[in-house]
Write an enzyme that holds these catalytic residues in place. Structure first.
Site, short mmCIF file in Angstrom:
data_model
loop_
_atom_site.label_atom_id
_atom_site.label_comp_id
_atom_site.label_asym_id
_atom_site.label_seq_id
_atom_site.Cartn_x
_atom_site.Cartn_y
_atom_site.Cartn_z
N ASP A 119 0.81 -1.21 0.00
CA ASP A 119 0.00 0.00 0.00
C ASP A 119 0.85 1.27 0.00
O ASP A 119 0.41 2.33 0.45
CB ASP A 119 -0.97 0.00 1.19
CG ASP A 119 -2.13 0.97 0.99
OD1 ASP A 119 -2.49 1.21 -0.18
OD2 ASP A 119 -2.66 1.49 1.98
N ASP A 157 -3.96 -3.98 -5.38
CA ASP A 157 -3.33 -2.67 -5.58
C ASP A 157 -1.86 -2.71 -6.03
O ASP A 157 -1.35 -1.70 -6.50
CB ASP A 157 -3.38 -1.81 -4.31
CG ASP A 157 -4.75 -1.27 -4.03
OD1 ASP A 157 -5.66 -1.49 -4.85
OD2 ASP A 157 -4.95 -0.63 -2.99
N ASP A 309 -11.79 0.97 5.44
CA ASP A 309 -10.80 1.20 4.40
C ASP A 309 -9.56 1.89 4.95
O ASP A 309 -8.50 1.87 4.32
CB ASP A 309 -11.37 2.08 3.29
CG ASP A 309 -12.47 1.38 2.50
OD1 ASP A 309 -12.26 0.23 2.11
OD2 ASP A 309 -13.52 2.00 2.28
#
Length: 346
Positions: A119, A157, A309
């Site tokens: 991330d 991601d 989130d």
């Protein structure tokens, strides 16, 4: 961008049917349960964890007489959702959930989330500390699955963030090379499907860079790619984007995360984090392989509705349970058991 961790599990021994989809957050040990009574709807081949956070919350509310809230939460708890594994050794947890799923002749969905510099150091920062550590982690993940059936969403991601400029993504080895190795390790298993995450329809408009990165990350060795993981793009928009991406990849199949896309994305021009716990969203179409598309192998609930989130809009940290947001998602939904999935938004 997705933000989430933590996972679920269930303990049971078993045997497993031959695989076939179609033509198709670190784990938490206390999510493990031995109950195997919960089964998914007939239209879904995927495994429902009877001891998910949503299920536990519903049971707690039922015990306290909050029947209406509990019934709403069952719209989430009774659906098959992904098990997220990352940060810690996944082998035991994955063995438990794949064994439990095999007992019911169902397919567990696993989100593998441990790439180094995960991330980009943002809300869901973490992951393996080195390329060596990641290769070891993937081997342990594979050891937990063995010859049992599983569907793996590989590194949410990771590819899209690299394409859009994730600073530090290559500090610990070549990210795309590591993902490609992970694909081969997992595809060496006899009943494992692997879908390489490709972001969402609102992220990378120019797909050419994404195509090249997906090739380098081994999408040709996988079963396809995944779209909309932990995002809110509608199913129809995701299909249009996915079909175009598939065409550039030679007809590769894909899956779509429909867990929270019932009302589509949050459209707020002055909001830099429209993907982070946006208000007034709704649950999307339940998991199924009956997609009506030759290219879309399944609709899945990869993101688990009700888990944060990230620490935005007063929310708890990424992956933590947020009951008020879960209720908001369930309440806004308009069909399924009691109401779920808004066809007009799809």
């Amino acid at each position: 961008m997705r933000k989430e961790r933590t996972s679920t599990g269930s303990l049971v021994t078993a045997a497993l049917l031959a695989c076939g989809l179609a033509m198709a957050a670190p784990v938490a040990a206390d999510d493990t349960h031995t109950d195997t009574d919960t089964v998914p709807p007939a239209a879904s081949p995927f495994w429902v964890n009877p001891d998910s956070r949503a299920a536990r919350q519903a049971e707690a509310w039922e015990a306290r007489g909050k029947q209406q809230d509990a019934a709403l939460l069952r719209r989430i708890a009774d659906q098959p959702m992904a098990t997220w594994v990352g940060d810690r050794d996944p082998e035991d947890e994955v063995r438990r959930i794949t064994t439990a799923a095999a007992y019911q002749d169902r397919i567990p969905v696993i989100a593998a989330y441990d790439i180094p510099h995960r991330d980009c150091g943002y809300y869901s920062a973490g992951g393996a500390h080195s390329a060596y550590g990641y290769r070891r982690w993937i081997r342990h993940l594979a050891a937990g699955i063995q010859d049992r059936k599983a569907l793996v969403i590989l590194e949410p991601d990771a590819v899209a963030q690299l394409v859009t400029g994730c600073a530090g993504a290559e500090l610990e080895g070549n990210r795309l090379e590591l993902i490609g190795e992970a694909v081969k390790t997992l595809k060496a298993l006899p009943r494992t499907k692997v879908y390489l995450d490709a972001g969402n329809a609102g992220w990378i408009p120019d797909q050419r860079k994404l195509v090249e990165a997906l090739w380098q990350a081994g999408v040709r060795d996988a079963d396809g790619f995944a779209l909309n993981v932990s995002n809110f793009q509608t199913t129809q928009v995701s299909k249009v984007y996915g079909d175009k991406l598939s065409a550039q990849l030679g007809g590769v199949h894909y899956v779509i995360d429909t867990s929270r896309n019932g009302n589509g994305p949050w459209l707020a021009p002055n909001d830099a984090e429209t993907w982070c716990n946006p208000p007034n969203r709704a649950l999307g179409q339940p998991p199924t392989t009956a997609t009506g598309s030759a290219l879309v192998d399944a609709y899945l609930w990869v993101k688990r509705p009700g888990e944060s989130d990230g620490s935005c809009r007063g929310a708890p940290p990424a992956g933590e349970w947020w009951s008020s947001y879960a209720l908001e998602l369930a309440r806004a939904s308009v069909t399924l058991p009691g109401s779920l999935f808004n066809p007009a938004a799809q």
